[in-house]
Motif scaffolding. Structure first.
Motif, PDB file in Angstrom:
ATOM      1  N   ASN A  11      22.312 -24.556  42.374  1.00 32.00           N
ATOM      2  CA  ASN A  11      21.382 -25.578  42.380  1.00 32.00           C
ATOM      3  C   ASN A  11      21.711 -26.906  41.659  1.00 32.00           C
ATOM      4  O   ASN A  11      22.745 -26.937  41.064  1.00 32.00           O
ATOM      5  N   HIS A  12      20.690 -27.663  41.400  1.00 31.72           N
ATOM      6  CA  HIS A  12      21.084 -28.892  40.960  1.00 31.72           C
ATOM      7  C   HIS A  12      21.524 -28.907  39.535  1.00 31.72           C
ATOM      8  O   HIS A  12      22.552 -29.917  39.035  1.00 31.72           O
ATOM      9  N   GLN A  13      20.877 -28.131  38.625  1.00 33.62           N
ATOM     10  CA  GLN A  13      21.079 -28.063  37.138  1.00 33.62           C
ATOM     11  C   GLN A  13      22.833 -27.611  37.137  1.00 33.62           C
ATOM     12  O   GLN A  13      23.657 -28.135  36.282  1.00 33.62           O
ATOM     13  N   ASP A  14      23.032 -26.779  38.003  1.00 28.40           N
ATOM     14  CA  ASP A  14      24.634 -26.160  38.127  1.00 28.40           C
ATOM     15  C   ASP A  14      25.696 -27.500  38.181  1.00 28.40           C
ATOM     16  O   ASP A  14      26.268 -27.667  37.622  1.00 28.40           O
ATOM     17  N   LEU A  26      24.860 -30.641  37.701  1.00 34.85           N
ATOM     18  CA  LEU A  26      24.687 -31.363  36.290  1.00 34.85           C
ATOM     19  C   LEU A  26      25.564 -30.982  35.238  1.00 34.85           C
ATOM     20  O   LEU A  26      26.502 -31.744  34.819  1.00 34.85           O
ATOM     21  N   ILE A  27      25.461 -29.408  35.120  1.00 35.94           N
ATOM     22  CA  ILE A  27      26.298 -28.938  33.860  1.00 35.94           C
ATOM     23  C   ILE A  27      27.974 -29.154  34.409  1.00 35.94           C
ATOM     24  O   ILE A  27      28.605 -29.351  33.494  1.00 35.94           O
ATOM     25  N   TYR A  58      18.825 -33.851  28.455  1.00 32.71           N
ATOM     26  CA  TYR A  58      18.499 -32.400  29.574  1.00 32.71           C
ATOM     27  C   TYR A  58      18.205 -31.339  28.923  1.00 32.71           C
ATOM     28  O   TYR A  58      17.627 -30.463  29.506  1.00 32.71           O
ATOM     29  N   LYS A  87      19.813 -25.821  26.452  1.00 34.38           N
ATOM     30  CA  LYS A  87      20.451 -25.057  27.427  1.00 34.38           C
ATOM     31  C   LYS A  87      21.640 -25.616  28.089  1.00 34.38           C
ATOM     32  O   LYS A  87      22.816 -25.229  28.165  1.00 34.38           O
ATOM     33  N   THR A  88      21.249 -26.884  28.602  1.00 31.13           N
ATOM     34  CA  THR A  88      22.484 -27.558  29.395  1.00 31.13           C
ATOM     35  C   THR A  88      23.509 -27.939  28.323  1.00 31.13           C
ATOM     36  O   THR A  88      24.746 -27.891  28.623  1.00 31.13           O
TER      37      THR A  88
END
Lengths: 193, 138
Positions: free
Chosen positions: A17-20, A22-23, A63, A66-67
């Protein structure tokens, strides 16, 4: 990231998803900066221009923790794999410094939240200085327990902390300019990402 | 432009960090009270070692001169007023002599061509471990 059932035949597909994304983007930036930094000469072994801390700090302030934790751990592990120092004393010092600095950042944010000092929250520079001092102290503790138990090690500590404060101010200024610029960008283009 | 970057809390943190680093300089470079928990950095005896032989201990309260036979020749070590130093050594660079007085606990100097090392220790210091330092390839 999670697995998803695609059809009735029960195939599993790896879905991000989008967070992955970003990371992965932030971690790639941090690893590139880490590798380029290792080419600079330094006055003492252990004093680096901590520019990869800019990415970790930016991820933490914009962010969330966690990020920032994932970006920081990815940077340390993959950077050491690419440079050839995986599981060496340098890797252990780097890892301990990264964990200490992230814990200090979380502690500082929690402190200002609990004491209800919302108006007096520090900018990126305050966080950067505390993070770099904690990074240095974490490295020193690990070096004292595992590598150099001689008390003469602590004569180096004031010198390292001086450099940590100065380079922390530099990386804090860079992070704050990044955050200001990001706010400007999203305001002008009305881009909700 | 600089108003967007600096906050009032940032400036307070910068001042606290500079005071912290100045206090650390005072503690570790000039005060030496961290070196030993009980006696504020004072040493009790001098340990002289040649190559891998057993070390010889000399108390620091008596003013004497010690002649030690090394690989290259004879080194002369002086103990005076609770301090110790190399006076003469047959090496070429004379780093051991130029080091000067050994004053505080855990100070250490060596004449490497002659294979002699001197260090100050205190009686109540527990030996934490067998080694001084560990390192690996960076």
């Amino acid at each position: 990231m999670h697995f998803q059932e695609v059809s009735k035949v029960k195939q599993l597909r790896f879905v991000t998803n989008h967070q992955d994304h970003l990371i992965a983007l932030l971690a790639a930036l941090a690893i590139t900066i880490h590798i380029l930094e290792s080419a600079f000469p330094s006055p003492l072994p252990g004093i680096k221009p901590g520019l990869s801390n800019v990415i970790t700090l930016f991820a933490f302030l914009v962010y969330g923790w966690k990020t920032a934790l994932q970006v920081s751990l990815l940077r340390v592990v993959i950077g050491s794999l690419l440079l050839g120092t995986f599981l060496s004393p340098g890797f252990l010092l780097s890892l301990s410094g990264a964990i200490f600095s992230l814990c200090s950042l979380m502690l500082m944010q929690w402190l200002f939240y609990v004491l209800k000092l919302y108006h007096y929250q520090p900018g990126a520079i305050g966080y950067a200085i505390v993070s770099s001092i904690a990074h240095m102290c974490g490295q020193f503790l690990v070096a004292w327990y595992f590598f150099i138990p001689h008390p003469g090690l602590f004569k180096l500590l004031p010198l390292f902390i001086t450099f940590a404060v100065l380079l922390g101010i530099v990386s804090g200024i860079i992070t704050q300019s990044l955050i200001n610029q990001q706010n400007l960008y999203t305001k002008n283009t009305h881009n909700v990402s | 432009m600089y108003k967007n970057i600096f906050n009032i809390t940032d400036i307070i943190i910068i001042l606290l960090a500079t005071f912290f680093s100045i206090w650390l300089y005072n503690l570790f470079w000039f005060d030496h009270s961290w070196n030993n928990n009980t006696s504020s950095g004072k040493a009790d005896f001098l340990m002289v070692q040649f190559a891998n032989n057993s070390a010889q201990h000399y108390p620091l309260h008596k003013d004497i001169k010690i002649n030690i036979e090394g690989s290259m020749g004879e080194s002369i070590i002086e103990i005076k007023q609770g301090r110790a130093r190399f006076i003469h050594s047959p090496c070429r660079n004379q780093f051991c002599v130029l080091h000067g007085w050994l004053k505080h606990n855990n100070d250490i100097t060596a004449c490497l061509p002659n294979r002699i090392s001197i260090s100050l220790h205190s009686k109540n210091q527990l030996q934490h471990s067998q080694f001084d330092a560990l390192s690996g390839s960076q």
